[in-house]
Design an enzyme around this catalytic site. Sequence first.
Site, mmCIF file in Angstrom:
data_model
loop_
_atom_site.group_PDB
_atom_site.id
_atom_site.type_symbol
_atom_site.label_atom_id
_atom_site.label_comp_id
_atom_site.label_asym_id
_atom_site.label_seq_id
_atom_site.Cartn_x
_atom_site.Cartn_y
_atom_site.Cartn_z
ATOM 1 N N ASP A 217 -4.875 -0.382 -10.106
ATOM 2 C CA ASP A 217 -6.244 -0.690 -10.435
ATOM 3 C C ASP A 217 -6.703 -1.247 -11.538
ATOM 4 O OD1 ASP A 217 -6.399 -0.490 -7.905
ATOM 5 O OD2 ASP A 217 -7.620 2.027 -7.764
ATOM 6 N N GLU B 154 1.173 -1.225 0.187
ATOM 7 C CA GLU B 154 0.254 0.207 0.885
ATOM 8 C C GLU B 154 1.370 1.530 -0.266
ATOM 9 O OE1 GLU B 154 -3.298 -0.750 -1.241
ATOM 10 O OE2 GLU B 154 -2.770 -2.456 0.390
ATOM 11 N N HIS B 155 0.217 1.971 -0.981
ATOM 12 C CA HIS B 155 1.452 3.618 -0.822
ATOM 13 C C HIS B 155 2.155 3.724 -2.102
ATOM 14 C CE1 HIS B 155 -2.369 5.826 0.511
ATOM 15 N NE2 HIS B 155 -2.035 5.016 0.865
ATOM 16 N N GLU C 112 -9.591 7.823 -16.483
ATOM 17 C CA GLU C 112 -9.562 9.009 -14.973
ATOM 18 C C GLU C 112 -9.037 9.841 -14.545
ATOM 19 O OE1 GLU C 112 -11.070 6.839 -10.663
ATOM 20 O OE2 GLU C 112 -9.898 5.417 -12.623
ATOM 21 N N SER D 178 -14.073 0.113 -7.603
ATOM 22 C CA SER D 178 -15.262 -0.265 -8.539
ATOM 23 C C SER D 178 -14.896 1.318 -9.986
ATOM 24 C CB SER D 178 -16.496 -0.219 -7.825
ATOM 25 O OG SER D 178 -16.508 1.275 -7.178
ATOM 26 N N ALA E 134 -16.246 0.572 -0.854
ATOM 27 C CA ALA E 134 -15.744 -0.340 -0.487
ATOM 28 C C ALA E 134 -13.859 -0.394 -0.419
ATOM 29 C CB ALA E 134 -15.385 -1.471 0.335
ATOM 30 N N TYR F 176 -4.838 12.209 1.362
ATOM 31 C CA TYR F 176 -3.463 11.805 0.569
ATOM 32 C C TYR F 176 -2.863 12.794 -0.456
ATOM 33 C CZ TYR F 176 -7.147 7.266 0.076
ATOM 34 O OH TYR F 176 -8.072 6.902 0.415
#
Length: 376
Positions: free
Chosen positions: A165, A27-28, A153, A120, A116, A217
């Site tokens: 992702d 993560e990150h 995106e 998505s 969550a 973030y």
Amino acid sequence: MSTFEEVFGTTPDGAWRAPGRVNLIGEHTDYNDGLVLPIALPNQISVTASAREDGIVAVSSNGQDAVVEFALDSLRPGSVTDWATYPAGMAWILRESGYPIGGANLFVDSDLPTGAGLSSSAALLCATGVALLGLRGIEVDPAEVARLAQKAENQYVGAPVGLMDQMASMCCTAGHALYFDIRAMSTTQIPFDPEADGLTLLVIDVKAPHRHVDGEYAARRKSCENAAELLGVPALRSIAFEELDAALAKLPEDVDRRRVRHVVTEIRRVEDAVALMHAGRLRDVGPLFTASHASLRDDFEITVPELDVAVDTALSAGALGARMTGGGFGGCIIALVETSEADKTFTAIEKAFADNGFRAPTSLAATPSAGASKLH
């Protein structure tokens, strides 16, 4: 519940799917040229579609009464809003990149929990992309579709997301985790089949509202960039684990030191996890999950009480390891548990949440699944 035929009054030409994901560890580290290790979930977004020849794309979704229409020739960033921004953005980037897609009717359905942190948005972009390309028989490398989805995106939706992702949604294979080296832009399929070892990877949605996410973030990314500049490296990936103490001694701010320590140690944990998976020692990966969570909680400071309670309760119930997954400040945890203990573990988390006055959590078993594909 609506169907494609009810909404568009015609028969579809086919249906395509793209899954959500969880990141096992790493993560990150993505915006520090690091290493990540996601799996694709069995939960997915599907796009049922038919071609049309008027240059119009019409999109609807299960549970939505309205149909949103836009002309391909007039698509510009900002020209479509709300949830339809995502399919519009994918159509726009495909056209901008020279792919001869045409008009289409698109009906979106999903069994991915919303909010969550299971990607998505990336799944919607990727499912739209493979549907629009599939309708015209255009074959594109999955990694290229992932890169296009990221561009959509970034440039159309306006979200400064990385590539993990989308790569997970497009490039994962069943029974494997995707070892994605951001700096090298290379991927390797790593055997990861908990079920075969009598294990379950539980995903627990803690239902915590995301708090101050954007500013937090940005602050962490800025801290990592500042530290890299002070240390004279292009990104924190350039700091070897063996050089960490010396690097930390050069940083005057404690916050920067803690952020750097998380990134460098997290990259090492990814490497260790991959080695254990190759050796078939999945149970030994659990403590790496737990160490990752402690680092995210104490050094990167992106957990919330719901995440910490879920992790601590899972460990107390006998989980081999547990950690938050995703961007933090809400979302999900993952817990590696003996399959025989999975129900007991979730029941313990439910009780702990009730005792703490938290919203009731939900769970799913994360079977490592395949990336995007045509359904029929």
